[in-house]
Design a protein around this motif. Structure first.
Motif, PDB file in Angstrom:
ATOM      1  N   MET A 173       0.908  -1.176  -0.057  1.00 45.89           N
ATOM      2  CA  MET A 173       0.210   0.098  -0.147  1.00 45.89           C
ATOM      3  C   MET A 173       0.766   1.206   0.121  1.00 45.89           C
ATOM      4  SD  MET A 173      -3.193   0.810   0.167  1.00 45.89           S
ATOM      5  CE  MET A 173      -4.432   1.900   0.985  1.00 45.89           C
ATOM      6  N   LYS A 174       1.817   1.435   1.136  1.00 41.68           N
ATOM      7  CA  LYS A 174       2.646   2.408   1.154  1.00 41.68           C
ATOM      8  C   LYS A 174       3.713   2.387  -0.211  1.00 41.68           C
ATOM      9  CE  LYS A 174       2.552   3.088   5.958  1.00 41.68           C
ATOM     10  NZ  LYS A 174       3.180   2.360   7.289  1.00 41.68           N
ATOM     11  N   GLU A 175       3.886   1.276  -0.663  1.00 40.47           N
ATOM     12  CA  GLU A 175       4.680   1.254  -1.974  1.00 40.47           C
ATOM     13  C   GLU A 175       4.061   1.881  -2.956  1.00 40.47           C
ATOM     14  OE1 GLU A 175       4.216  -1.313  -0.102  1.00 40.47           O
ATOM     15  OE2 GLU A 175       6.380  -1.886   0.580  1.00 40.47           O
ATOM     16  N   LEU A 176       2.704   1.872  -3.243  1.00 36.76           N
ATOM     17  CA  LEU A 176       2.007   2.247  -4.303  1.00 36.76           C
ATOM     18  C   LEU A 176       1.853   3.746  -4.002  1.00 36.76           C
ATOM     19  CD1 LEU A 176       0.071   1.928  -6.809  1.00 36.76           C
ATOM     20  CD2 LEU A 176      -1.595   1.296  -5.184  1.00 36.76           C
ATOM     21  N   GLU A 177       1.576   4.142  -2.853  1.00 37.44           N
ATOM     22  CA  GLU A 177       1.446   5.679  -2.702  1.00 37.44           C
ATOM     23  C   GLU A 177       2.873   6.413  -3.028  1.00 37.44           C
ATOM     24  OE1 GLU A 177       0.585   8.752   1.074  1.00 37.44           O
ATOM     25  OE2 GLU A 177       0.554   6.405   1.471  1.00 37.44           O
ATOM     26  N   LEU A 178       3.954   5.665  -2.619  1.00 37.63           N
ATOM     27  CA  LEU A 178       5.194   6.304  -3.026  1.00 37.63           C
ATOM     28  C   LEU A 178       5.390   6.496  -4.498  1.00 37.63           C
ATOM     29  CD1 LEU A 178       8.130   7.097  -2.076  1.00 37.63           C
ATOM     30  CD2 LEU A 178       8.940   4.874  -1.953  1.00 37.63           C
ATOM     31  N   GLN A 179       5.010   5.377  -5.092  1.00 39.83           N
ATOM     32  CA  GLN A 179       5.324   5.381  -6.742  1.00 39.83           C
ATOM     33  C   GLN A 179       4.332   6.338  -7.472  1.00 39.83           C
ATOM     34  OE1 GLN A 179       3.718   1.598  -8.490  1.00 39.83           O
ATOM     35  NE2 GLN A 179       4.703   2.288 -10.688  1.00 39.83           N
ATOM     36  N   GLU A 180       3.140   6.623  -6.720  1.00 44.59           N
ATOM     37  CA  GLU A 180       2.308   7.685  -7.535  1.00 44.59           C
ATOM     38  C   GLU A 180       2.812   9.004  -7.049  1.00 44.59           C
ATOM     39  OE1 GLU A 180      -1.448   6.738  -5.746  1.00 44.59           O
ATOM     40  OE2 GLU A 180      -1.911   4.964  -7.206  1.00 44.59           O
ATOM     41  N   LEU A 181       3.470   9.369  -5.956  1.00 44.73           N
ATOM     42  CA  LEU A 181       3.901  10.367  -5.587  1.00 44.73           C
ATOM     43  C   LEU A 181       5.072  10.851  -6.420  1.00 44.73           C
ATOM     44  CD1 LEU A 181       3.775  12.869  -3.551  1.00 44.73           C
ATOM     45  CD2 LEU A 181       5.089  11.643  -1.941  1.00 44.73           C
ATOM     46  N   THR A 182       5.932   9.855  -6.618  1.00 45.35           N
ATOM     47  CA  THR A 182       7.152   9.870  -7.233  1.00 45.35           C
ATOM     48  C   THR A 182       6.828  10.211  -8.695  1.00 45.35           C
ATOM     49  OG1 THR A 182       8.271   8.381  -5.902  1.00 45.35           O
ATOM     50  CG2 THR A 182       9.429   9.016  -8.015  1.00 45.35           C
ATOM     51  N   GLN A 183       5.874   9.705  -9.473  1.00 42.55           N
ATOM     52  CA  GLN A 183       5.290   9.891 -10.469  1.00 42.55           C
ATOM     53  C   GLN A 183       4.672  11.315 -10.833  1.00 42.55           C
ATOM     54  OE1 GLN A 183       2.497   6.880 -11.518  1.00 42.55           O
ATOM     55  NE2 GLN A 183       4.083   5.344 -12.074  1.00 42.55           N
ATOM     56  N   TYR A 184       4.054  11.901  -9.754  1.00 40.63           N
ATOM     57  CA  TYR A 184       3.415  13.318  -9.956  1.00 40.63           C
ATOM     58  C   TYR A 184       4.664  14.005  -9.852  1.00 40.63           C
ATOM     59  CZ  TYR A 184       0.977  17.317  -8.491  1.00 40.63           C
ATOM     60  OH  TYR A 184       0.525  18.658  -8.711  1.00 40.63           O
ATOM     61  N   LEU A 185       5.654  14.056  -8.871  1.00 40.80           N
ATOM     62  CA  LEU A 185       6.717  14.778  -8.670  1.00 40.80           C
ATOM     63  C   LEU A 185       7.621  14.895 -10.051  1.00 40.80           C
ATOM     64  CD1 LEU A 185       7.826  14.114  -5.129  1.00 40.80           C
ATOM     65  CD2 LEU A 185       7.167  16.212  -6.031  1.00 40.80           C
ATOM     66  N   ASP A 186       7.750  13.670 -10.680  1.00 36.02           N
ATOM     67  CA  ASP A 186       8.517  13.790 -12.141  1.00 36.02           C
ATOM     68  C   ASP A 186       7.612  14.569 -13.093  1.00 36.02           C
ATOM     69  OD1 ASP A 186      10.215  11.979 -10.926  1.00 36.02           O
ATOM     70  OD2 ASP A 186       9.673  10.220 -11.779  1.00 36.02           O
ATOM     71  N   SER A 187       6.422  14.622 -13.156  1.00 36.56           N
ATOM     72  CA  SER A 187       5.571  15.263 -13.945  1.00 36.56           C
ATOM     73  C   SER A 187       5.681  16.714 -13.671  1.00 36.56           C
ATOM     74  CB  SER A 187       4.103  14.619 -13.750  1.00 36.56           C
ATOM     75  OG  SER A 187       3.284  15.491 -14.523  1.00 36.56           O
ATOM     76  N   LEU A 188       5.652  17.181 -12.509  1.00 42.56           N
ATOM     77  CA  LEU A 188       5.885  18.297 -12.161  1.00 42.56           C
ATOM     78  C   LEU A 188       7.218  18.985 -12.445  1.00 42.56           C
ATOM     79  CD1 LEU A 188       4.114  20.635 -10.414  1.00 42.56           C
ATOM     80  CD2 LEU A 188       4.988  19.837  -8.400  1.00 42.56           C
ATOM     81  N   PHE A 189       8.244  18.013 -12.098  1.00 45.85           N
ATOM     82  CA  PHE A 189       9.598  18.464 -12.680  1.00 45.85           C
ATOM     83  C   PHE A 189       9.467  18.964 -14.511  1.00 45.85           C
ATOM     84  CE2 PHE A 189      14.183  17.796 -13.547  1.00 45.85           C
ATOM     85  CZ  PHE A 189      14.552  18.938 -12.797  1.00 45.85           C
ATOM     86  N   GLU A 190       8.830  18.003 -15.073  1.00 44.10           N
ATOM     87  CA  GLU A 190       8.823  18.120 -16.242  1.00 44.10           C
ATOM     88  C   GLU A 190       8.270  19.471 -16.896  1.00 44.10           C
ATOM     89  OE1 GLU A 190       7.607  14.754 -18.829  1.00 44.10           O
ATOM     90  OE2 GLU A 190       8.284  13.453 -17.541  1.00 44.10           O
TER      91      GLU A 190
END
Length: 61
Positions: free
Chosen positions: A1-18
């Motif tokens: 559960m936490k791994e999925l939340e971390l993955q989604e958060l990381t993807q969002y931050l990557d998108s924000l950086f782009e």
């Protein structure tokens, strides 16, 4: 559960950086939006590592 939340958060931050790189957000907007998210990401990483370490400790006993 936490791994999925971390993955989604990381993807969002990557998108924000782009968005920052491509000029869709300013540096100030990026800093404001990402500051708390990076804290949350760090907390999640440490929590996951701690839980994994505790599980391994139980197994090795």
């Amino acid at each position: 559960m936490k791994e999925l939340e971390l993955q989604e958060l990381t993807q969002y931050l990557d998108s924000l950086f782009e968005d920052l790189i491509n000029g869709r957000v300013t540096e100030d907007e990026f800093n404001e939006l990402s500051h708390d998210l990076y804290k949350k990401q760090t907390r999640l990483r440490y929590t996951i590592e701690l839980e994994n370490g505790l599980c391994l400790r139980k197994i090795s006993k």
